[in-house]
Design a protein around this motif. Sequence first.
Motif, mmCIF file in Angstrom:
data_model
loop_
_atom_site.group_PDB
_atom_site.id
_atom_site.type_symbol
_atom_site.label_atom_id
_atom_site.label_comp_id
_atom_site.label_asym_id
_atom_site.label_seq_id
_atom_site.Cartn_x
_atom_site.Cartn_y
_atom_site.Cartn_z
ATOM 1 N N VAL A 178 0.823 -1.210 0.000
ATOM 2 C CA VAL A 178 0.000 0.000 0.000
ATOM 3 C C VAL A 178 0.858 1.263 0.000
ATOM 4 O O VAL A 178 0.511 2.264 -0.641
ATOM 5 C CB VAL A 178 -0.972 -0.011 1.197
ATOM 6 C CG1 VAL A 178 -1.806 1.263 1.227
ATOM 7 C CG2 VAL A 178 -1.874 -1.230 1.128
ATOM 8 N N SER A 179 1.985 1.224 0.687
ATOM 9 C CA SER A 179 2.841 2.410 0.772
ATOM 10 C C SER A 179 3.326 2.865 -0.593
ATOM 11 O O SER A 179 3.533 4.065 -0.821
ATOM 12 C CB SER A 179 4.053 2.132 1.673
ATOM 13 O OG SER A 179 3.655 1.890 3.000
ATOM 14 N N SER A 180 3.486 1.923 -1.503
ATOM 15 C CA SER A 180 4.006 2.274 -2.829
ATOM 16 C C SER A 180 3.066 3.197 -3.590
ATOM 17 O O SER A 180 3.495 3.894 -4.516
ATOM 18 C CB SER A 180 4.251 1.000 -3.650
ATOM 19 O OG SER A 180 3.037 0.298 -3.879
ATOM 20 N N GLY A 181 1.784 3.218 -3.222
ATOM 21 C CA GLY A 181 0.842 4.081 -3.916
ATOM 22 C C GLY A 181 0.183 5.108 -3.027
ATOM 23 O O GLY A 181 -0.747 5.798 -3.450
ATOM 24 N N ALA A 182 0.652 5.234 -1.768
ATOM 25 C CA ALA A 182 -0.006 6.126 -0.815
ATOM 26 C C ALA A 182 0.621 7.503 -0.753
ATOM 27 O O ALA A 182 0.087 8.389 -0.070
ATOM 28 C CB ALA A 182 -0.011 5.497 0.575
ATOM 29 N N GLY A 183 1.762 7.704 -1.408
ATOM 30 C CA GLY A 183 2.395 9.019 -1.418
ATOM 31 C C GLY A 183 2.808 9.512 -0.056
ATOM 32 O O GLY A 183 2.781 10.720 0.213
ATOM 33 N N GLY A 184 3.187 8.603 0.828
ATOM 34 C CA GLY A 184 3.637 8.985 2.158
ATOM 35 C C GLY A 184 2.530 9.272 3.152
ATOM 36 O O GLY A 184 2.805 9.644 4.303
ATOM 37 N N ALA A 185 1.288 9.121 2.761
ATOM 38 C CA ALA A 185 0.156 9.382 3.663
ATOM 39 C C ALA A 185 0.074 8.307 4.739
ATOM 40 O O ALA A 185 0.539 7.171 4.557
ATOM 41 C CB ALA A 185 -1.146 9.430 2.874
ATOM 42 N N ALA A 186 -0.505 8.663 5.864
ATOM 43 C CA ALA A 186 -0.682 7.706 6.952
ATOM 44 C C ALA A 186 -1.654 6.602 6.526
ATOM 45 O O ALA A 186 -2.647 6.872 5.850
ATOM 46 C CB ALA A 186 -1.209 8.419 8.190
ATOM 47 N N LEU A 187 -1.351 5.376 6.924
ATOM 48 C CA LEU A 187 -2.160 4.233 6.539
ATOM 49 C C LEU A 187 -3.053 3.791 7.694
ATOM 50 O O LEU A 187 -2.708 3.971 8.861
ATOM 51 C CB LEU A 187 -1.268 3.065 6.104
ATOM 52 C CG LEU A 187 -0.243 3.373 5.007
ATOM 53 C CD1 LEU A 187 0.536 2.111 4.650
ATOM 54 C CD2 LEU A 187 -0.921 3.951 3.787
ATOM 55 N N GLN A 188 -4.179 3.203 7.363
ATOM 56 C CA GLN A 188 -5.111 2.705 8.371
ATOM 57 C C GLN A 188 -5.102 1.187 8.342
ATOM 58 O O GLN A 188 -5.178 0.565 7.283
ATOM 59 C CB GLN A 188 -6.520 3.221 8.114
ATOM 60 C CG GLN A 188 -7.535 2.748 9.143
ATOM 61 C CD GLN A 188 -8.920 3.312 8.881
ATOM 62 O OE1 GLN A 188 -9.101 4.177 8.043
ATOM 63 N NE2 GLN A 188 -9.912 2.815 9.617
ATOM 64 N N GLU A 189 -5.044 0.597 9.514
ATOM 65 C CA GLU A 189 -4.975 -0.866 9.647
ATOM 66 C C GLU A 189 -6.254 -1.385 10.296
ATOM 67 O O GLU A 189 -6.679 -0.880 11.338
ATOM 68 C CB GLU A 189 -3.755 -1.226 10.501
ATOM 69 C CG GLU A 189 -3.510 -2.696 10.701
ATOM 70 C CD GLU A 189 -2.277 -2.924 11.565
ATOM 71 O OE1 GLU A 189 -2.380 -3.702 12.537
ATOM 72 O OE2 GLU A 189 -1.216 -2.321 11.284
#
Length: 340
Positions: A178-189
Amino acid sequence: GPHSAGADPGPASYDQGGTKPTVTDADVALGKIDPASFAGGSVTLNPEKAKAALKVEVGDKMDLSEALSAFGVCEIVDENMANAARVHAIEWGKDIAARAMIAFGGAAPLHAARLAEKLDIPTVVVPTGAGVGSAIGFLRAPISYEVVRSRYVKLSDFDAGEINTLLSGMADEARVIVSSGAGGAALQETRTAFMRYVGQGHEIAVPLPDGALTADHAETIRAAFESEYKRLYGRIIPGPEPEILSWTLTMTAPRPQVPAELTAPSGGAAEATGNRELFDPATGTYVEAKTYWRDSLPVGASVPGPAIISESQTTTIVTSAFDASVNELGYLILTRKQAT
């Protein structure tokens, strides 16, 4: 049916050699589809081929008129969908008549009003771009990745350390994707356990607490399982022990911010583009229905049923039981007429 005609040869009305009638053929014969503007005008349909196929395969065999042959096909399809909705509503204990129906997909707006009549649903919403609603939803959905692991655990043997190691590995795997396409945004788990009582043959999804788990979380998970089980089935089963069969972890990027785009013109009245014969289920006969081009309908416009509202990817049928209007987002809102 029940076999699809596929794209080749397709429905009889495609005039590509198909001889078996399809729902598309029935819709054409009933006047729901404009043969000249199907698929944005990229496909020209042959209504006579549709009617001939319906006559041979349905009308002659059941001694039905041309109109009733086509209507019978659509009625079976609509009743099958309505019955599936009834069963689903009963299983979940919901009052389907208290809700609105949202119609999207190439064929849904053709059948939605009739389906709503059968289900006593008072409102049908046809969003903009309804014919390609699934594609729009996919493009506007957040980037997400789900990891699933099988690991059998009885709550009486709950080992928090073992499960934390499992979930941590799942999170690492999902985060890389997911990080590869999130542009550095915080991720939700989001983490879920699929649980059941010992001896059962099916599981239910139970949300897990955030953060590292401890031994005390076994009772938290048990309470969450019992709450979800009671919500689904109305009761819990005293005695049997809950068990976990598999674990899922979903990592999600923030939802893309897509500004709302109003495609409908502002103000004014609805102007019909013509008339077409449309079969009316209420009377069992063809009626003269006004036709409209959706892109030309302004916000606030009212279209009394029966009417036909066409656009590039689909057509909305407003039956005689409904009136349509255009709301501030450009959505078509079909509202059931008051009984007189």
